[in-house]
Design an enzyme around this catalytic site. Sequence first.
Site, short mmCIF file in Angstrom:
data_model
loop_
_atom_site.label_atom_id
_atom_site.label_comp_id
_atom_site.label_asym_id
_atom_site.label_seq_id
_atom_site.Cartn_x
_atom_site.Cartn_y
_atom_site.Cartn_z
N GLY A 13 0.86 -1.22 -0.02
CA GLY A 13 -0.10 0.01 0.00
C GLY A 13 0.93 1.12 0.13
N THR A 14 0.94 2.05 -1.20
CA THR A 14 2.28 2.61 -1.51
C THR A 14 1.62 4.10 -2.03
OG1 THR A 14 3.24 0.58 -2.08
CG2 THR A 14 3.94 2.78 -3.15
#
Length: 236
Positions: A13-14
């Site tokens: 999750g970036t």
Amino acid sequence: MEDLGLNAPHSMGTTIIGVTYKDGVILGADSRTSTGVYVANRASDKITQLTDNVYVCRSGSAADSQIVSDYVRYFLHQHTIQLGQPATVKVAANLVRLLAYGNKDTLQTGMIVGGWDKYEGGKIYGIPLGGTIIEQPFSIGGSGSSYLYGFLDQAWKDGMSKDEAEELVKKAVSLAIARDGASGGVVRTVIINEEGVTRNFYPGDQLPLWHEELEPQNSLLDIWGAAAASPVPMTE
């Protein structure tokens, strides 16, 4: 016992970003990798070298993005040997696109390819989930990107200097970290131009704080200790 998803696949999750500037490109990313609600790695490197002059930012499934990067790096090495010269950014991006589109039913990854070559200069290609390829002056991806579209539409401008572009990348990633629970850690940048590649590292305690973010602490005990030392007076 509540299932926290600790055995789930590692997922980035970036926040990833690539921008062009007048002499090349700058790529940036946060460093949080999670599995379920557990932060598996808070200082991972999401910007991967493909060739001497081309790098890729990875988001989504860590395993998927790593294997795509490994395959593309191998193919580009063979391509360079056969041609006797470095691969262009467009060739590298299209190899990523071929793998992503050809395996779109199984891969869960979005990537940004950026680099510099002597034919077209600095180029950024966004390759989101599903394998589309889009050449853009700037590209953002990952869970934190949803907080950044309006900011970058307003803040990015053509012909930026290297310092202006890197400051924009650093600011954008730190803004996403402030809002997106799945982004965090440090900020890494990669500057690619005719002179070569420069990698920079910005620890979390050197990033600007936004809105109501807490000051960095070594542990929760520090926060509790500070609260106990200065209690909030009661009011009626």
